[in-house]
Each structure stands twice: as structure tokens, then as C-alpha cells.
Design a protein around this motif. Structure first.
Motif, PDB file in Angstrom:
ATOM      1  N   ARG A  95      49.004 121.490  14.958  1.00 45.04           N
ATOM      2  CA  ARG A  95      49.751 122.244  15.973  1.00 45.04           C
ATOM      3  C   ARG A  95      50.046 121.394  17.184  1.00 45.04           C
ATOM      4  NH1 ARG A  95      46.598 127.732  15.330  1.00 45.04           N
ATOM      5  NH2 ARG A  95      47.460 128.231  13.286  1.00 45.04           N
ATOM      6  N   ASP A  96      49.139 120.461  17.516  1.00 46.80           N
ATOM      7  CA  ASP A  96      49.376 119.572  18.663  1.00 46.80           C
ATOM      8  C   ASP A  96      50.693 118.825  18.527  1.00 46.80           C
ATOM      9  OD1 ASP A  96      47.023 120.189  19.837  1.00 46.80           O
ATOM     10  OD2 ASP A  96      45.960 118.370  19.229  1.00 46.80           O
ATOM     11  N   MET A  97      51.087 118.594  17.280  1.00 46.63           N
ATOM     12  CA  MET A  97      52.298 117.820  17.018  1.00 46.63           C
ATOM     13  C   MET A  97      53.483 118.731  16.707  1.00 46.63           C
ATOM     14  SD  MET A  97      51.300 114.645  17.063  1.00 46.63           S
ATOM     15  CE  MET A  97      52.494 113.728  16.068  1.00 46.63           C
ATOM     16  N   GLY A  98      53.273 120.032  16.750  1.00 46.48           N
ATOM     17  CA  GLY A  98      54.355 120.955  16.401  1.00 46.48           C
ATOM     18  C   GLY A  98      54.314 121.373  14.946  1.00 46.48           C
ATOM     19  N   GLY A  99      53.216 121.055  14.258  1.00 44.65           N
ATOM     20  CA  GLY A  99      53.076 121.444  12.856  1.00 44.65           C
ATOM     21  C   GLY A  99      52.395 122.811  12.717  1.00 44.65           C
ATOM     22  N   PRO A 100      52.094 123.223  11.478  1.00 47.61           N
ATOM     23  CA  PRO A 100      51.587 124.575  11.243  1.00 47.61           C
ATOM     24  C   PRO A 100      50.066 124.751  11.307  1.00 47.61           C
ATOM     25  CG  PRO A 100      52.100 123.522   9.155  1.00 47.61           C
ATOM     26  CD  PRO A 100      52.453 122.535  10.225  1.00 47.61           C
ATOM     27  N   PHE A 101      49.261 123.670  11.318  1.00 35.76           N
ATOM     28  CA  PHE A 101      47.814 123.817  11.098  1.00 35.76           C
ATOM     29  C   PHE A 101      46.965 123.705  12.351  1.00 35.76           C
ATOM     30  CE2 PHE A 101      48.166 121.851   6.561  1.00 35.76           C
ATOM     31  CZ  PHE A 101      48.601 123.059   6.062  1.00 35.76           C
ATOM     32  N   SER A 102      45.937 124.571  12.425  1.00 33.65           N
ATOM     33  CA  SER A 102      44.881 124.391  13.419  1.00 33.65           C
ATOM     34  C   SER A 102      43.924 123.331  12.872  1.00 33.65           C
ATOM     35  CB  SER A 102      44.126 125.700  13.613  1.00 33.65           C
ATOM     36  OG  SER A 102      43.442 126.008  12.420  1.00 33.65           O
ATOM     37  N   ASP A 103      43.044 122.823  13.738  1.00 30.44           N
ATOM     38  CA  ASP A 103      42.058 121.838  13.275  1.00 30.44           C
ATOM     39  C   ASP A 103      41.197 122.413  12.153  1.00 30.44           C
ATOM     40  OD1 ASP A 103      43.068 120.129  15.119  1.00 30.44           O
ATOM     41  OD2 ASP A 103      41.338 120.170  16.460  1.00 30.44           O
ATOM     42  N   SER A 104      40.847 123.704  12.260  1.00 29.01           N
ATOM     43  CA  SER A 104      39.977 124.229  11.195  1.00 29.01           C
ATOM     44  C   SER A 104      40.725 124.391   9.870  1.00 29.01           C
ATOM     45  CB  SER A 104      39.270 125.517  11.611  1.00 29.01           C
ATOM     46  OG  SER A 104      40.180 126.402  12.176  1.00 29.01           O
ATOM     47  N   ASP A 105      42.043 124.608   9.924  1.00 26.93           N
ATOM     48  CA  ASP A 105      42.823 124.596   8.665  1.00 26.93           C
ATOM     49  C   ASP A 105      42.720 123.217   8.003  1.00 26.93           C
ATOM     50  OD1 ASP A 105      43.863 127.181   9.054  1.00 26.93           O
ATOM     51  OD2 ASP A 105      45.622 126.441  10.138  1.00 26.93           O
TER      52      ASP A 105
END
Ligand code: HEC
Ligand code: HEC
Length: 363
Positions: A95-105
Motif C-alpha cells: 500500500r505504501d507504493m499504491g499497491g493492494p497489500f498491507s504488510d500482514s497480507d
């Protein structure tokens, strides 16, 4: 043995990574395994293949080789998925980069990848390896360039001079890959081909290609709203000459942009890739979007829709195939893909409207 080793790994990982003290044990239950498998199939199988063996599209490497998993787990796997690799079809998914995943994903995915192959992580040293980079350069040209490219930019094999790769991969990780190869892939073991010193020289050469690039979350732009999808709504329809009834050459798309024709451009890569760089006016439409939502806000009235990805075709083909199955008439895939487009010096922008040079330093 196993327990202290895992805590050491967890500790190292926690230093690098914001999700403090993430659980990295390979003990996912059935439900978690099923969830990770579904994520993998939706987001990753397009290129890495349903069975994780790689090479489904874009020469994406194997995600089941034990030599890779046992040394890449957890940190390099996490980084590769979170940040991606510059100038390749592997985009960042965090998500930091604009993608779909959280770190826990991402942590769920990497635990699943490791657990699927029942790997035992190999502990590698963090110390750097010294060697003669100049000798390494010559060895690289004769032994490695045919697959990895003359500058390590990747051809049929991953880009090993990639800044993101070099910022995560330690010297001992690189050496381990050269010594052991990657099981069931074209990357053979060089243990019997090269002396230990020569392998150190190669590592020194690859390390010398790193620019000190740093991971850094980017400032995210808003995605365009539905009323911005159609470019030049008052313009005329473009004329495209499709190869195999599907592929439109980049230069025809540039001309249509310049002549202010009416059409829609879809960027089918992960949202992070759109944030980083895209064709002006392109609408993010990631290949992994729920199929029932792809057509939302896309007029089915003969307006031309052209899609592209890095690949050049895998992700864009999947979106265009879906639109065609819904009866959309004028649809096409940009033949060259955006990496070639950038190489050709054609116009690109970052985020919503930031004009960037061709060297995109912020990754
Ligand atoms: C559009 C194609 C594509 C998709 C989709 C894709 N990858 Fe990749 N992936 C690649 C390519 C190409 C590379 C090699 C990049 C390079 O040249 O360094 C790669 C590299 C990787 C690596 C590094 C492997 C290694 O040996 O170092 C990991 C890990 C990875 N991908 C995981 C994933 C996961 C997990 C997903 C789904 C969330 C995913 N990829 C989706 C194309 C893709
Ligand atoms: C015949 C083609 C070929 C040659 C020659 C070759 N490689 Fe590879 N290499 C590959 C492929 C393909 C992969 C990815 C394998 C996979 O995991 O699917 C790879 C993977 C790697 C990796 C791991 C990258 C990562 O992301 O984990 C390193 C490091 C590497 N190669 C270094 C070298 C070096 C150094 C040489 C020369 C001594 C070399 N390779 C020669 C094909 C080749």
C-alpha cells in the motif's frame, strides 16, 4: 535448533520492517493456507504460474525453488513483493507504493510460499564479500550476460543489477545463488564451473552496480474519477491498425494522443506501477481487479479502449479478453508495453500529473 534460529530471523526482520515482531513460523492453518492460495492465484499466477514454477509470462522466476526460498525467506521475499523490481514486470504490491497489500497480507503470502515447499531457512552471514570487481566483470560477460543481459538488466533471467534487488540482497545471498543455482530452472549451479575466488569476484562486480538506492514510500496521487476516463470526449475516433486483430503499435497511440482523439487508455499493472509512471491520461485498471468490476464506468458504445502493461501482453490481454467477452467492440493492446514505450522516448507522467524525465529516480 529451530526455535532460536527463527527468533534470530524474526528479530532481523523486525528491525527492517515496520510490522514489529511479525509471526514468521511456518505453521499456517488450513484456513490461512486457503486464503493465501486465493491471493496468490488472483495476484501472482498470471506470471509466476498457478503452480509457482514460474515462466508463465514475462520470464517471471520460480517461486518454489528451494535454493531461492530457503535464502530469500523472509526479508528478500518480503521486499521483492512489497517494493517490486525497477524496470521489470515485477511491480510493488504494498500500500505504501499504491499497491493492494498491507504488510500482514505480504507476510501471509511469504509464509505460505515457504510453507508450501516445507523449506528450512538457511542462515546467511551479513558480512560483505570482497573480490576483484574488474575480474568479475569479465567473468560476468562470459558466463552470465547471455541470460541476465550485458548490464545485468535481465533478458530471459531476472535483472540482477536491479537497484531494488541489490538493496535487499546481501552478498552471501548472491553468492549462494551462484554456487547452488536455482533448482528446476535454467539457473545452474556454478560450483563446479568457477573457483570460489571467481565467484567472489562476480559478487563484487554485481555489488559495484548498486547505486545506494533507498526504499522510501512515495506520495500517492488520487486515481482519476470516472468522468476523466475518456480522453478528449469531444474528439474524433482514432484509426488503429491492429496486428492479429488485437495489438496496436505504440506510434499509432502516440499520434492519437497528439491529435486529441477520443479514446480510453487502461494501465493494467498494479496500482503502484501507475503511481510510479504511466502513459498520460491512462486509467489504472489492475489485472487483478474483480472481474465483475472491470467494466464499471467504461462506456460500451464503441469508444476505443487500449490497454497496456509492462509485460508487454499478459496483464493487458487478460483485461482486454474480459472486455471482449462482454461485447466491447473497439479494444486493443499496446503492442510494445510500457517498458519499450519508455525506451522509445515516448511521453510518460508520474502520479496524477507530475511530468517526469525518463530516469525515474524515486522508484
Ligand atoms: C506481470 C508479471 C508478474 C506478476 C503479476 C507478479 N510477478 Fe513477481 N516477478 C515477475 C518478474 C518478471 C520477476 C523478475 C524481476 C527481475 O527481473 O528482477 C519477478 C520476481 C519476483 C520475486 C523475486 C524472486 C527471486 O527469485 O528473487 C518474487 C518473490 C515475486 N516476483 C513474487 C511475486 C508475487 C508474490 C506476486 C503476486 C503478488 C507476483 N510476484 C506477481 C513478474 C511478475
Ligand atoms: C542459462 C541462463 C543463465 C545463466 C547463464 C546464468 N543465469 Fe542466473 N539465473 C537464471 C535464471 C532463469 C534465474 C531465475 C531462476 C528462477 O528462480 O526461476 C537466475 C537467477 C539468478 C540469481 C538469483 C536472482 C534472485 O532474484 O534471487 C542470481 C544472483 C544469478 N542468477 C546470478 C548469475 C550469475 C552471476 C551468472 C553467471 C556466473 C548467472 N546467473 C548465469 C539464468 C541464468
Amino acid at each position: 535448533m529451530r526455535q532460536p534460529f527463527f527468533s534470530a530471523l524474526t528479530f532481523l526482520f523486525a528491525i527492517y520492517c515496520s510490522p514489529t515482531y511479525a509471526d514468521l513460523s511456518l505453521t499456517l492453518n488450513e484456513e490461512e493456507m486457503a486464503k493465501a492460495n486465493a491471493m496468490y492465484q488472483q495476484y501472482c499466477s498470471l506470471c509466476h504460474g498457478k503452480d509457482r514454477a514460474g515462466y508463465k509470462a514475462d520470464n517471471a522466476p520460480s517461486l518454489k525453488s528451494h535454493s531461492m526460498l530457503s535464502t530469500a525467506y523472509p526479508q528478500l521475499l518480503f521486499d521483492s513483493i512489497a517494493w517490486g523490481r525497477v524496470n521489470s514486470a515485477m511491480d510493488g504490491y504494498s500500500r505504501d507504493m499504491g499497491g493492494p497489500f498491507s504488510d500482514s497480507d505480504i507476510i501471509l503470502l511469504i509464509r505460505w510460499l515457504a510453507q508450501k515447499e516445507s523449506i528450512t531457512p538457511v542462515e546467511l552471514t551479513q558480512t560483505s564479500i570482497s573480490g576483484d570487481a574488474l575480474k568479475g566483470k569479465a567473468l560476468y560477460a562470459s558466463n552470465c550476460a547471455s541470460c541476465h543481459g550485458d548490464k545485468g538488466q535481465g533478458v530471459t533471467a531476472p535483472a540482477i543489477a536491479d537497484q531494488l534487488f541489490l538493496s535487499s540482497a546481501t552478498d552471501s545471498y548472491i553468492k549462494h545463488a551462484i554456487v547452488n543455482g536455482r533448482d528446476d530452472t535454467p539457473m545452474q549451479s556454478f560450483k563446479n564451473q568457477l573457483e570460489d575466488d571467481e565467484i567472489n569476484d562476480l559478487v563484487a562486480y554485481l555489488r559495484s552496480q548498486a547505486s545506494g538506492w533507498k526504499k522510501k514510500p512515495i506520495e500517492l496521487a488520487q486515481w482519476p474519477s470516472a468522468d476523466e476516463y475518456v480522453l478528449n470526449p469531444k474528439g474524433q475516433d482514432p484509426t488503429f491498425n491492429l496486428r492479429e486483430g488485437r495489438y496496436v503499435p505504440a506510434h499509432e497511440v502516440v499520434r492519437a494522443l497528439e491529435d486529441k482523439k477520443k479514446f480510453i487508455v487502461l494501465d493494467t499493472r498494479p496500482g503502484s506501477a501507475w503511481q510510479r509512471i504511466h502513459i498520460p491520461g491512462a486509467v489504472p485498471m489492475p489485472y487483478y481487479r474483480d472481474k465483475s468490476k472491470i467494466a464499471d464506468n467504461l462506456p460500451n458504445d464503441g469508444t476505443w479502449i487500449v490497454a497496456y502493461c509492462a509485460c508487454p501482453h499478459a496483464a493487458s490481454d487478460s483485461v482486454i479478453n474480459h472486455l471482449r467477452s462482454l461485447g466491447y467492440k473497439n479494444t486493443a493492446v499496446i503492442d510494445e508495453g510500457i517498458l519499450k514505450w519508455i525506451e522509445m522516448g515516448l511521453p510518460v507522467i508520474a502520479g496524477k500529473d507530475k511530468v517526469v524525465g525518463l530516469e525515474d529516480k524515486d522508484g
